[in-house]
Motif scaffolding. Structure first.
Motif, mmCIF file in Angstrom:
data_model
loop_
_atom_site.group_PDB
_atom_site.id
_atom_site.type_symbol
_atom_site.label_atom_id
_atom_site.label_comp_id
_atom_site.label_asym_id
_atom_site.label_seq_id
_atom_site.Cartn_x
_atom_site.Cartn_y
_atom_site.Cartn_z
ATOM 1 N N ARG A 67 45.746 -14.473 -20.189
ATOM 2 C CA ARG A 67 44.947 -13.670 -19.033
ATOM 3 C C ARG A 67 45.509 -12.009 -18.981
ATOM 4 O O ARG A 67 46.518 -12.755 -19.935
ATOM 5 N N LEU A 68 44.094 -11.204 -19.552
ATOM 6 C CA LEU A 68 45.067 -10.201 -19.480
ATOM 7 C C LEU A 68 46.395 -10.064 -18.489
ATOM 8 O O LEU A 68 46.328 -9.852 -17.089
ATOM 9 N N GLN A 69 47.231 -9.421 -19.253
ATOM 10 C CA GLN A 69 48.598 -9.096 -18.118
ATOM 11 C C GLN A 69 48.283 -7.439 -17.876
ATOM 12 O O GLN A 69 50.101 -6.884 -18.023
ATOM 13 N N GLN A 70 47.718 -6.635 -18.251
ATOM 14 C CA GLN A 70 47.233 -5.680 -17.303
ATOM 15 C C GLN A 70 46.490 -4.910 -16.471
ATOM 16 O O GLN A 70 45.154 -5.364 -16.843
ATOM 17 N N PRO A 71 46.542 -3.461 -15.540
ATOM 18 C CA PRO A 71 45.242 -3.656 -14.307
ATOM 19 C C PRO A 71 44.531 -2.939 -15.443
ATOM 20 O O PRO A 71 44.511 -2.455 -15.763
ATOM 21 N N LEU A 72 42.844 -2.764 -14.511
ATOM 22 C CA LEU A 72 41.607 -2.416 -15.260
ATOM 23 C C LEU A 72 41.793 -1.319 -15.521
ATOM 24 O O LEU A 72 41.377 -0.706 -15.870
ATOM 25 N N VAL A 73 42.401 -1.017 -13.904
ATOM 26 C CA VAL A 73 42.084 0.888 -13.555
ATOM 27 C C VAL A 73 43.277 1.548 -13.738
ATOM 28 O O VAL A 73 44.887 0.876 -13.923
ATOM 29 N N ALA A 74 43.745 2.533 -14.592
ATOM 30 C CA ALA A 74 45.061 2.921 -14.734
ATOM 31 C C ALA A 74 45.442 3.680 -13.256
ATOM 32 O O ALA A 74 45.133 4.346 -12.895
ATOM 33 N N GLY A 75 47.017 3.329 -13.660
ATOM 34 C CA GLY A 75 47.958 3.970 -12.161
ATOM 35 C C GLY A 75 47.563 3.177 -11.057
ATOM 36 O O GLY A 75 48.581 2.984 -10.100
ATOM 37 N N TYR A 76 46.828 1.660 -11.250
ATOM 38 C CA TYR A 76 47.493 0.610 -10.916
ATOM 39 C C TYR A 76 48.181 -0.301 -11.180
ATOM 40 O O TYR A 76 48.326 -0.889 -11.857
ATOM 41 N N SER A 77 48.978 -0.173 -9.397
ATOM 42 C CA SER A 77 50.213 -1.288 -9.501
ATOM 43 C C SER A 77 50.228 -2.856 -9.072
ATOM 44 O O SER A 77 49.810 -2.341 -7.863
ATOM 45 N N ASP A 78 50.233 -3.551 -9.672
ATOM 46 C CA ASP A 78 50.721 -5.125 -9.255
ATOM 47 C C ASP A 78 51.497 -5.595 -9.291
ATOM 48 O O ASP A 78 51.250 -5.760 -10.454
ATOM 49 N N ARG A 79 52.408 -6.605 -8.853
ATOM 50 C CA ARG A 79 53.362 -6.967 -9.612
ATOM 51 C C ARG A 79 52.885 -8.134 -10.083
ATOM 52 O O ARG A 79 53.712 -8.473 -10.889
ATOM 53 N N ARG A 80 51.477 -8.750 -10.112
ATOM 54 C CA ARG A 80 51.103 -9.540 -11.027
ATOM 55 C C ARG A 80 50.763 -9.850 -12.204
ATOM 56 O O ARG A 80 51.382 -10.179 -12.874
ATOM 57 N N PHE A 81 50.981 -7.758 -12.158
ATOM 58 C CA PHE A 81 50.477 -7.616 -13.993
ATOM 59 C C PHE A 81 51.942 -7.193 -15.101
ATOM 60 O O PHE A 81 52.951 -6.405 -14.272
ATOM 61 N N GLN A 82 51.688 -7.174 -15.762
ATOM 62 C CA GLN A 82 53.116 -6.728 -16.546
ATOM 63 C C GLN A 82 52.385 -5.897 -17.654
ATOM 64 O O GLN A 82 51.129 -5.107 -17.591
ATOM 65 N N SER A 83 53.905 -4.879 -17.664
ATOM 66 C CA SER A 83 53.292 -3.141 -18.073
ATOM 67 C C SER A 83 53.342 -3.748 -19.527
ATOM 68 O O SER A 83 52.823 -2.713 -20.412
ATOM 69 N N LEU A 84 54.052 -4.457 -20.118
ATOM 70 C CA LEU A 84 53.952 -4.292 -22.141
ATOM 71 C C LEU A 84 52.629 -4.709 -22.314
ATOM 72 O O LEU A 84 51.907 -5.074 -21.785
ATOM 73 N N TYR A 85 52.840 -3.634 -23.255
ATOM 74 C CA TYR A 85 52.101 -3.638 -24.439
ATOM 75 C C TYR A 85 52.576 -3.264 -26.074
ATOM 76 O O TYR A 85 53.518 -2.282 -26.018
ATOM 77 N N ILE A 86 51.947 -3.741 -26.971
ATOM 78 C CA ILE A 86 51.859 -3.183 -28.345
ATOM 79 C C ILE A 86 50.672 -2.839 -28.747
ATOM 80 O O ILE A 86 49.498 -3.655 -28.952
ATOM 81 N N ASN A 87 50.700 -1.487 -29.271
ATOM 82 C CA ASN A 87 49.410 -1.033 -30.059
ATOM 83 C C ASN A 87 49.915 -1.721 -31.161
ATOM 84 O O ASN A 87 48.570 -1.722 -31.545
ATOM 85 N N ARG A 88 51.271 -1.545 -31.919
ATOM 86 C CA ARG A 88 50.689 -1.071 -33.255
ATOM 87 C C ARG A 88 52.530 -1.908 -33.670
ATOM 88 O O ARG A 88 53.070 -0.809 -33.617
ATOM 89 N N PHE A 89 52.634 -2.507 -35.095
ATOM 90 C CA PHE A 89 53.716 -2.901 -34.886
ATOM 91 C C PHE A 89 53.654 -2.844 -36.915
ATOM 92 O O PHE A 89 52.427 -3.498 -37.914
ATOM 93 N N THR A 90 54.032 -1.914 -37.602
ATOM 94 C CA THR A 90 53.654 -1.691 -39.125
ATOM 95 C C THR A 90 54.973 -1.515 -39.846
ATOM 96 O O THR A 90 56.135 -1.056 -39.643
ATOM 97 N N ALA A 91 54.928 -1.816 -41.111
ATOM 98 C CA ALA A 91 56.247 -1.617 -41.834
ATOM 99 C C ALA A 91 55.755 -0.615 -43.276
ATOM 100 O O ALA A 91 54.344 0.097 -43.374
ATOM 101 N N GLN A 92 56.665 0.063 -43.529
ATOM 102 C CA GLN A 92 56.149 1.270 -44.580
ATOM 103 C C GLN A 92 57.334 0.141 -46.085
ATOM 104 O O GLN A 92 58.359 -0.078 -46.449
#
Length: 343
Positions: A124-149
């Motif tokens: 399940r999507l663990q973030q709200p659809l609308v920016a700034g919306y706060s709901d305890r059912r959602f976690q705010s964690l996200y990873i945009n990118r994990f890279t290595a040199q």
């Protein structure tokens, strides 16, 4: 007559006992080898939050997990089993434009599934659809990118440097399967974590190469992400020639942009980098356009750094920009894609 009776008795005996002989014989044993298919893994499921959920607003989703599988997403009261396109191994994308009759709210529980064979994983999507919306059912964690040199060889004393871009003010670690686990990463700037590992003499990197994963934790919530390519390709008698490095430093994936867009990246020194930028937009889901707004070739400097900029041709909110990079040096090549959205 006696001879005929004897023959008849023999035939009768054969008729009686032959079935019993057949039943008593051993039945052939056939063993069928079965291929064990594991359930696909889902590393993360994210979207770029929008300002409002009005008809015509485009929602853009990204799923990361096992490559070469079938991915779909479902938005209750809107769409079911919407296919997600695998834009590169293990990265699936899909967009959905809200219609007049859809009933979507800030806390709508969007789900994604990943299927391989008859095995299915769901999240399940663990973030709200609308920016700034706060709901305890959602976690705010996200990873945009994990890279290595990448490095040229895996010798004792060589340091592997990793970068994770995600939720700020969290705890980040990375693990190299079979080598080292839960190595801390330091947050060097807002949402940017870096960590390194120096190869020891006793370390052993197998030919199949271990999986490198990053974890981001806040409270009791944890999400993970894998490197988008094999760090240890080309193992040869204890040495490893890495792929040509190609990393996009800024802006972050799925970032909102306006006006002139500047892109900074890093590759090998004096590498040739081919740049192509495509713009795609639609208005209320009725019509749209796709346009090539930049195509050029640049070269990285002595430190491997490069940069370029482009100006949106038509500034329509929600326009999707796909920045495709291809680096070459000698017979080595590497590719990266960055997705941005117009404010």
């Amino acid at each position: 007559m006696k001879i005929i009776s004897t023959i008849a008795l023999a035939l009768l005996s054969s008729t009686i006992y032959l079935p019993e002989i057949a039943q008593a014989g051993p039945k052939p044993s056939i063993q069928v080898a079965q291929l064990r298919v594991f359930a696909p893994e889902i590393d993360s499921f994210t979207l770029y939050p929008v300002q409002r959920l009005d008809p015509g607003t485009e929602l853009f989703f990204v799923l990361r997990g096992t490559p070469y599988a079938r991915a779909t997403l479902t938005i209750p009261n809107a769409v079911q089993n919407l296919p997600m396109r695998e834009v590169r191994p293990g990265v699936y994308e899909a967009s959905y434009i809200i219609r007049d009759w859809d009933r979507i709210s800030e806390n709508t529980a969007v789900r994604a599934t990943l299927q391989r064979g008859d095995r299915i994983s769901s999240t399940r999507l663990q973030q709200p659809l609308v920016a700034g919306y706060s709901d305890r059912r959602f976690q705010s964690l996200y990873i945009n990118r994990f890279t290595a040199q990448p490095v040229q060889q895996l010798n004792p004393g060589t340091t592997l440097n990793f970068t994770l871009i995600g939720t700020p003010n969290a705890t980040a670690t990375f693990s190299i399967e079979g080598v080292a686990y839960n190595i801390p990463m330091r947050e060097v700037s807002n949402g940017v974590y870096r960590g390194g590992y120096t190869i020891r003499r006793q370390d052993y990197f197998p030919r199949s190469a271990g999986t490198v994963t990053a974890s981001l934790q806040s409270g009791n919530q944890v999400i993970r992400s894998r490197l988008d390519r094999d760090l240890f390709a080309g193992y040869d008698d204890g040495f490893n020639t890495a792929e040509l490095p190609l990393e996009i430093i800024t802006p972050q994936e799925n970032a909102r942009v306006s006006g002139r867009v500047e892109v900074q990246g890093r590759s090998a020194p004096n590498a040739t980098v081919n740049v192509n930028v495509q713009a795609t937009s639609s208005l209320a889901g009725l019509f749209g356009f796709q346009r090539n707004i930049l195509e050029r070739t640049i070269r990285s400097d002595e430190q491997g750094n490069f940069s370029f900029a482009f100006n949106p041709a038509i500034s329509i909110p929600g326009t999707r920009y796909e920045v495709n990079l291809s680096a070459t040096r000698g017979d080595q090549t590497s590719e990266q894609t960055l997705v941005l959205f117009q404010n």
